[in-house]
Design a protein around this motif. Structure first.
Motif: not given
Length: 246
Positions: A74-101
Motif C-alpha cells: 500500500x505504501x512502498x513496493x517491497x513485497x512481490x509474489x508470482x500473482x502480484x507480478x503477473x497482475x502488475x505486468x498484465x495491467x501495464x500491457x492492458x493499458x498499452x493495448x487498450x490505448x493502441x486500440x
C-alpha cells in the motif's frame, strides 16, 4: 600471491564503494496515480471512439488488477509474489493495448468525420496521446530489471538484464558533483518518474531521452509508442487546419 593489476585494483575499489542495498522500496502512489489517470481518461472517451461497454470492461478490469497489488504494497513496493507480478505486468500491457486500440479508432474517426464534431475529436485525440505516454511509462517501469520491487530490493548481482541504460549507471567516474548522483555512489535506482520522462520524450521527440534502450522488447515498444504519437500529432494538426479553413 600475485600483485593485482591497476585495473583489478580499480574494480575492487569501486566495489568497496557500493552501498549495501536495503529493502526500502519505491513509493506506490506515483505509478498508481498514473494508472488511475489512464483509466479515467478511458472512462470519459467519446462513445464514437470507444463504445461504452468496451470502456466499462477496460476500466473494471484495470481496477480489479490494481486493487490487489495496492493491497499487497500500500505504501512502498517491497513485497512481490508470482500473482502480484503477473497482475502488475498484465495491467501495464492492458493499458498499452487498450490505448493502441483507442488510437486506431481515433485515427479512423479523424479521417472519416472531416470537419464534423471537431472539438470533440481533438479532445479525444489529446486524451489518447496523454494515456499513450503514461501507459507505456507503466510498461517500461514494470519490465526494466525485473520491475520496481526487484530493482530496489535485490542485490545488483542478482538483477535481471537491464532494458534501459541510464546516465547514473555509468557516472561514477565523472566529476565529483556528477558522480555524487551515480548508482555506484548512492545506490541510485530508476523509479516511475524516470520512465515517465523517457516515455514523454518518446511521445514528443520520437527519440530516446536520457536513457538508451538496450533490449529488443523495449526497442519494439518505443517504436510502437513513437509511431502512435507521431501519427496522432500529424492527424490532429491536419484536422485542426481543416477546422480553421472550413
Amino acid at each position: 600471491m600475485a600483485k593485482k593489476s591497476r585495473a583489478e585494483a580499480d574494480v575492487d575499489a569501486q566495489q568497496d564503494k557500493l552501498i549495501k542495498r536495503h529493502a526500502r522500496g519505491e513509493h506506490r502512489w506515483p505509478a498508481a496515480a498514473g494508472v488511475l489517470v489512464v483509466l479515467a481518461s478511458y472512462a470519459f472517451l467519446p462513445t464514437a471512439i470507444m463504445p461504452l461497454p468496451v470502456r466499462i470492461v477496460v476500466v473494471t478490469l484495470g481496477l480489479a488488477m490494481l486493487i490487489p497489488v495496492i493491497a499487497l504494497n500500500p505504501v512502498r513496493l517491497v513485497k512481490q509474489t508470482s500473482w502480484s507480478r503477473a497482475l502488475s505486468v498484465g495491467l501495464g500491457l492492458l493499458l498499452a493495448t487498450a490505448n493502441v486500440a483507442a488510437l486506431v479508432l481515433v485515427v479512423i474517426e479523424l479521417i472519416t468525420t472531416g470537419t464534423q464534431d471537431g472539438p470533440s475529436m481533438l479532445i479525444a485525440a489529446t486524451q489518447v496521446w496523454l494515456t499513450n505516454m503514461i501507459a507505456f511509462a507503466i510498461v517500461y517501469w514494470e519490465l526494466d530489471r525485473g520491475g520496481p520491487v526487484t530493482r530496489h530490493t535485490s542485490e545488483r548481482s542478482e538483477l535481471p538484464l537491464a532494458d534501459f541504460r541510464f546516465a547514473q549507471d555509468e557516472d561514477h567516474d565523472a566529476i565529483e558533483e556528477v558522480a555524487g548522483r551515480s548508482s555506484a555512489r548512492i545506490d541510485w535506482t530508476p523509479s516511475f518518474v524516470d520512465y515517465l520522462y523517457e516515455s514523454a520524450i518518446s511521445s514528443m521527440a520520437f527519440s530516446p531521452g536520457a536513457a538508451m534502450p538496450l533490449s529488443p522488447r523495449v526497442k519494439g515498444l518505443l517504436l510502437v509508442q513513437a509511431l502512435g504519437a507521431f501519427v496522432m500529432l500529424a492527424l490532429v494538426i491536419a484536422h485542426a487546419v481543416g477546422q480553421l479553413s472550413a
